[in-house]
Design an enzyme around this catalytic site. Structure first.
Site, mmCIF file in Angstrom:
data_model
loop_
_atom_site.group_PDB
_atom_site.id
_atom_site.type_symbol
_atom_site.label_atom_id
_atom_site.label_comp_id
_atom_site.label_asym_id
_atom_site.label_seq_id
_atom_site.Cartn_x
_atom_site.Cartn_y
_atom_site.Cartn_z
ATOM 1 N N GLU A 2 15.678 5.007 -14.348
ATOM 2 C CA GLU A 2 15.013 5.609 -13.196
ATOM 3 C C GLU A 2 15.939 5.430 -12.007
ATOM 4 O O GLU A 2 16.767 4.521 -12.001
ATOM 5 C CB GLU A 2 13.687 4.898 -12.920
ATOM 6 C CG GLU A 2 13.792 3.575 -12.140
ATOM 7 C CD GLU A 2 14.483 2.444 -12.884
ATOM 8 O OE1 GLU A 2 14.571 2.516 -14.119
ATOM 9 O OE2 GLU A 2 14.946 1.486 -12.218
ATOM 10 N N SER B 190 24.753 -7.128 -0.369
ATOM 11 C CA SER B 190 24.470 -6.483 -1.659
ATOM 12 C C SER B 190 25.213 -5.181 -1.888
ATOM 13 O O SER B 190 25.469 -4.797 -3.030
ATOM 14 C CB SER B 190 22.963 -6.255 -1.803
ATOM 15 O OG SER B 190 22.465 -5.513 -0.707
ATOM 16 N N LYS C 252 24.414 -3.575 -8.233
ATOM 17 C CA LYS C 252 23.689 -2.982 -9.366
ATOM 18 C C LYS C 252 24.526 -2.937 -10.643
ATOM 19 O O LYS C 252 24.005 -3.060 -11.740
ATOM 20 C CB LYS C 252 23.203 -1.583 -9.002
ATOM 21 C CG LYS C 252 22.138 -1.612 -7.911
ATOM 22 C CD LYS C 252 21.058 -0.595 -8.141
ATOM 23 C CE LYS C 252 19.849 -0.885 -7.275
ATOM 24 N NZ LYS C 252 20.116 -0.746 -5.832
HETATM 25 C C1 LIG Z 1 19.132 -1.139 -4.847
HETATM 26 C C2 LIG Z 1 19.697 -1.949 -3.737
HETATM 27 C C3 LIG Z 1 19.000 -3.045 -3.165
HETATM 28 C C4 LIG Z 1 17.602 -3.426 -3.552
HETATM 29 O O1 LIG Z 1 17.422 -3.833 -4.857
HETATM 30 P P1 LIG Z 1 17.189 -5.347 -5.291
HETATM 31 O O2 LIG Z 1 16.806 -5.224 -6.712
HETATM 32 O O3 LIG Z 1 16.115 -5.929 -4.433
HETATM 33 O O4 LIG Z 1 18.470 -6.064 -5.103
HETATM 34 C C5 LIG Z 1 19.624 -3.789 -2.174
HETATM 35 N N1 LIG Z 1 20.851 -3.486 -1.731
HETATM 36 C C6 LIG Z 1 21.556 -2.447 -2.243
HETATM 37 C C7 LIG Z 1 22.911 -2.159 -1.695
HETATM 38 C C8 LIG Z 1 21.015 -1.648 -3.254
HETATM 39 O O5 LIG Z 1 21.711 -0.601 -3.741
#
Ligand SMILES: *Cc1c(COP(=O)(O)O)cnc(C)c1O
Length: 392
Positions: free
Chosen positions: A107, A374, A85
């Site tokens: 948000e 992610s 993020k």
């Molecule tokens: C917020 C989040 C997501 C989902 O958001 P995307 O916009 O689909 O990437 C996925 N993995 C993590 C670790 C997150 O914090």
């Protein structure tokens, strides 16, 4: 200046007229700065020195051996604040500063995007107000404290289901009243044009690095890339560099309690075309067009909409979308922790769980697979312990 910002029939701008000038201003600033030397130099500095880029493309040797494939992990989990993020919050935060904005609003669902925005706001010395559903505030007290300690104000939202989608509505209302000095920093590839394009741009660094790294390590492109899909930003970020290539791309949604139940976040697998938060995309809705509640064990996948570009990529058949249930994701969480010593976020654990299924198919034996990791799992430890029946 507004072009339509469409991906096939999806995307576009479906907002109250009062917001149009702000979206136009944002669009022209984005196109002005995205290839601007000084802007990119500064962004690059923060991405490296503040956030920790580039992230490694790590060869998961133990899992590769166990599953009979070559498995690589793109380590977005190692970034500052724990997930991908920060790539987008740094990009948009800096863009807001270049636009002369004095205040950021955002948000947040579980708090991950709020925390990343609070960190960037503190660093850039811009005050941050974060809209968060009252229900989510109750469930995520520690994350509220994390935002507040970085100087952000967390504003509870008591309308609707008191969760993420209501927080987005409230943030849009704030923005309408404070367009002059405020930037609304959206956390995923959702919302009206130009947001899906802006967020994709700032997340595309994941794919660019990955492509260079895999070519260095393997001398060729991978067979498949997988990433979890909530709003769709980490997945579009890694996919974007490979869209034109002969690489299988797979998005993994939150299957919750199963696609036959009504409790999941699998918008692309099960949703229908509709409008949510200013753009046309797939949404989870009933036959009257009322938005349904999503469910997933991971807060980041618990959203009844999805970025419009994903709806398009599904329609043209370029990306395949699948779902992983809560128990399967929990197994993915354990698998990566046990075999590689890396605890994934529960969101990312969905992609890990699907990777295991994929690697076990005889036709995929020996393939090179990249999973976008992610985020890291620290935020999910209490929940994981509870689900696994461990007392903490
Ligand atoms: C917020 C989040 C997501 C989902 O958001 P995307 O916009 O689909 O990437 C996925 N993995 C993590 C670790 C997150 O914090």
């Amino acid at each position: 200046m507004i072009k339509n910002g469409k991906f096939g029939k999806y995307g576009g701008i479906f907002v109250p007229e009062l917001l149009i000038p702000a979206l136009e201003e944002l669009e022209s600033a984005f196109f002005k700065y995205k290839d601007h030397g000084r802007f990119n130099k500064e962004l690059d500095y923060y991405l490296r020195e503040f956030a920790g880029r580039p992230t490694p493309l790590y060869f998961a040797s133990n899992l590769s051996k166990k599953l009979g494939c070559k498995i690589y992990l793109k380590r977005e989990d190692l970034l500052h604040t724990g997930a991908h993020k920060i790539n987008n919050t740094l990009g948009q935060g800096l863009l807001a500063k270049y636009m002369g904005k004095k205040r950021l609003i955002a948000e947040t669902g579980a708090g991950q995007h709020g925390i990343a925005t609070a960190a960037v706001g503190a660093m850039l010395k811009m005050p941050v107000d974060v809209y968060m559903g009252a229900e989510d505030i109750e469930r995520q007290k520690l994350n509220v404290f994390r935002m507040e300690i970085s100087g952000a104000k967390v504003i509870p939202v008591n309308t609707g289901s008191k969760t993420l989608k209501d927080a987005i509505n409230q943030a849009m209302r704030d923005w309408i009243s404070n367009i002059e000095d405020t930037h609304y920093l959206i956390g995923s590839t959702v919302g009206p044009h130009p947001y899906p394009t802006i967020v994709k741009h700032f997340q595309s660094i994941i794919g660019k690095e990955t492509k260079q790294q895999i070519l260095e390590k393997e001398g060729e492109l991978p067979d498949a890339i997988m990433a979890c899909v909530g709003g769709g930003s980490n997945s579009i970020g890694i996919f974007s560099a490979f869209i034109e290539d002969n690489v299988e791309l797979i998005g993994v949604e939150g299957g919750g309690k199963g696609l036959k139940s009504d409790e999941h976040g699998a918008t692309l697998c099960k949703g229908t075309t509709g409008i949510l938060h200013g753009s046309l995309s797939k949404v989870l809705q009933n036959k009257d067009g009322q938005i349904k509640e999503a469910h997933s064990v991971s807060a980041g996948l618990d959203y009844p909409g999805v970025g419009p570009e994903h709806s398009y990529l599904k329609e043209i058949g370029r990306v395949k979308y699948v779902a992983i249930t809560d128990p399967e994701a929990l197994r993915g969480f354990q698998l990566l922790s046990k075999y590689e010593g890396i605890m994934p976020a529960l969101e990312s654990a969905h992609a890990i769980a699907y990777m295991e299924k994929y690697a076990k198919k005889p036709e995929n034996k020996g393939k090179t697979i990249i999973v976008n990791l992610s985020g890291r799992g620290d935020k999910d430890m209490f929940l994981a312990a509870k689900l696994l029946g461990v007392k903490t």
